[in-house]
Design a protein around this motif. Sequence first.
Motif, short mmCIF file in Angstrom:
data_model
loop_
_atom_site.label_atom_id
_atom_site.label_comp_id
_atom_site.label_asym_id
_atom_site.label_seq_id
_atom_site.Cartn_x
_atom_site.Cartn_y
_atom_site.Cartn_z
N LEU A 1 84.08 -10.66 6.96
CA LEU A 1 83.45 -10.31 8.24
C LEU A 1 81.93 -10.32 8.14
CD1 LEU A 1 85.83 -7.40 9.27
CD2 LEU A 1 85.69 -9.66 10.33
N GLU A 2 81.41 -10.18 6.94
CA GLU A 2 79.96 -10.21 6.78
C GLU A 2 79.42 -11.59 7.15
OE1 GLU A 2 79.36 -6.78 3.37
OE2 GLU A 2 79.08 -8.88 2.82
N GLY A 3 78.41 -11.61 7.99
CA GLY A 3 77.84 -12.87 8.45
C GLY A 3 78.58 -13.46 9.64
N LYS A 4 79.56 -12.73 10.16
CA LYS A 4 80.37 -13.25 11.26
C LYS A 4 80.10 -12.47 12.56
CE LYS A 4 82.90 -16.25 8.88
NZ LYS A 4 82.47 -16.00 7.49
N VAL A 5 80.68 -12.98 13.65
CA VAL A 5 80.58 -12.33 14.96
C VAL A 5 81.91 -11.65 15.25
CG1 VAL A 5 80.20 -12.64 17.44
CG2 VAL A 5 78.96 -14.07 15.78
N TRP B 1 88.38 -0.43 17.47
CA TRP B 1 86.93 -0.45 17.26
C TRP B 1 86.43 0.95 16.91
CZ3 TRP B 1 82.75 -2.41 15.71
CH2 TRP B 1 81.50 -1.91 16.09
N ALA B 2 87.05 1.97 17.47
CA ALA B 2 86.64 3.35 17.18
C ALA B 2 86.82 3.69 15.70
CB ALA B 2 87.44 4.32 18.04
N GLN B 3 87.70 2.96 15.02
CA GLN B 3 87.95 3.24 13.60
C GLN B 3 87.22 2.25 12.68
OE1 GLN B 3 89.45 5.94 13.86
NE2 GLN B 3 90.31 5.65 15.91
N PHE B 4 86.42 1.37 13.26
CA PHE B 4 85.82 0.33 12.43
C PHE B 4 84.81 0.88 11.44
CE2 PHE B 4 83.07 -3.24 11.34
CZ PHE B 4 84.00 -4.22 11.07
N ALA B 5 84.07 1.92 11.82
CA ALA B 5 83.05 2.46 10.91
C ALA B 5 83.65 2.97 9.60
CB ALA B 5 82.24 3.56 11.60
N PRO B 6 84.69 3.84 9.63
CA PRO B 6 85.27 4.25 8.34
C PRO B 6 85.94 3.10 7.60
CG PRO B 6 86.51 5.17 10.20
CD PRO B 6 85.24 4.61 10.75
N PHE B 7 86.48 2.13 8.34
CA PHE B 7 87.06 0.93 7.71
C PHE B 7 85.96 0.17 6.97
CE2 PHE B 7 87.46 -3.70 8.43
CZ PHE B 7 88.54 -3.99 7.61
N ALA B 8 84.80 0.02 7.61
CA ALA B 8 83.68 -0.69 6.99
C ALA B 8 83.19 0.07 5.76
CB ALA B 8 82.55 -0.86 7.99
N THR B 9 83.12 1.39 5.86
CA THR B 9 82.69 2.20 4.72
C THR B 9 83.64 2.05 3.55
OG1 THR B 9 81.63 3.83 6.17
CG2 THR B 9 82.19 4.54 3.93
N ALA B 10 84.95 2.12 3.85
CA ALA B 10 85.97 2.03 2.81
C ALA B 10 85.92 0.69 2.08
CB ALA B 10 87.36 2.25 3.40
N ASN B 11 85.45 -0.35 2.78
CA ASN B 11 85.43 -1.68 2.18
C ASN B 11 84.02 -2.12 1.78
OD1 ASN B 11 88.31 -3.01 2.49
ND2 ASN B 11 87.95 -1.79 4.34
N GLY B 12 83.06 -1.20 1.87
CA GLY B 12 81.70 -1.52 1.45
C GLY B 12 81.04 -2.62 2.25
N LEU B 13 81.37 -2.73 3.52
CA LEU B 13 80.80 -3.80 4.34
C LEU B 13 79.37 -3.46 4.77
CD1 LEU B 13 83.80 -4.70 6.70
CD2 LEU B 13 83.20 -5.67 4.47
N ASP B 14 78.53 -4.45 4.77
CA ASP B 14 77.16 -4.30 5.22
C ASP B 14 77.12 -4.58 6.72
OD1 ASP B 14 74.47 -4.28 5.74
OD2 ASP B 14 73.93 -5.81 4.26
N GLU C 1 74.83 -4.47 8.76
CA GLU C 1 73.65 -5.21 9.20
C GLU C 1 73.93 -6.71 9.27
OE1 GLU C 1 70.73 -4.00 10.23
OE2 GLU C 1 71.44 -1.94 9.97
N THR C 2 74.94 -7.16 8.54
CA THR C 2 75.24 -8.59 8.50
C THR C 2 76.33 -8.99 9.50
OG1 THR C 2 77.00 -8.42 6.82
CG2 THR C 2 74.72 -8.56 6.04
N ILE C 3 76.90 -8.01 10.20
CA ILE C 3 77.97 -8.30 11.16
C ILE C 3 77.42 -8.16 12.57
CG2 ILE C 3 80.25 -7.62 11.98
CD1 ILE C 3 80.77 -6.41 9.21
#
Length: 334
Positions: free
Chosen positions: A126-130, A140-153, A155-157
């Motif tokens: 997902l990094e670098g994607k739209v 979408w409401a759960q995306f933030a903890p999902f991103a944290t759990a997977n170390g997603l940046d 800023e790149t999404i």
Amino acid sequence: MFLRAMTAVAAFGLGAVAAQAETDVQLALDWKFEGPAAPYFAAIDNGHFAANGLSVEVLAGQGSLDAIPKVATGAYPFGFADINSLIKFKDQNPDAPVIMVMMSYDKPPFAVIGRASLGVSEPQDLEGKVLGAPPPDGAWAQFAPFATANGLDMETIKVEPVGFPTREPMLAEGKVDAVTGYNFSSFLNLARLGVPEDDITTILMADHGLSLYGNGIIVNTDFAEDNPELVKGFLAAVAAGWKDAIADPAAGAAMVIERNPAGDAELETRRLQMVIDANVLTPWVAEHGMGNIDPGRFAASLEQIAETYEFQGTPDPALYFTDAYLPEGGFALD
């Protein structure tokens, strides 16, 4: 606060329910009559509710936030709702008499749906994607903890706000690289739009670090305290309905279509099977039975909710879920 505001409604609604509680009860669903509603109709048509002395009316809903206040006010004794929505509701209305008594979706349907041809198969892709995300979307409401759990940046999404009707069409047209949604809805919507199924990738958040639970049976606690055996019988009948739906999803979907003739039997059979495979019949449920939750995982889920939601009070698992009406070891589904 909540109870003071709803005193008149609660007194009338709960009194009406209690008066008929021996036989006639209602279940408020979270959504319209689709494949995942099959277990309740199986419990009706195959006599499981009747065997427990119950006559049950199932009513369609407009989302989990619709079912929760219906049960909290006493207008309906039972509902089917998302526990994460219930947790926030209870935090904001601590006196509301509603609690979950049976977990149905051991894994919630929150997912990111992408396309392999657009380079999205795993969370890191997902990094670098739209990413297309409807602002009110539960996933979408759960995306933030999902991103944290997977170390997603993050800023790149690039997050593109989209509407529910345009979500899957935009992905089908390649205007976004992935979308947030429910695993058993977005996949089927994309397939119906002509996207090859082997090009559709489903990243179930529960399989990638999200500890949250999903939907289950909620009950008005005043009603439950007055009718504990009825509640136990209701849950037993629902579990029997799930066993029937798991054994024969096509028959379960046919029961849904009988109540919703505008539906597509083949589509709802597939939707039901997807729910069974991804959300209900998980390895944990196979080992521990349906209905209960793991306390450690539930505690972790509250911490994840707190990443994007500021609790007004101290989170207390006992306010949101009880196993008091479940058999020891839960309900076996095999």
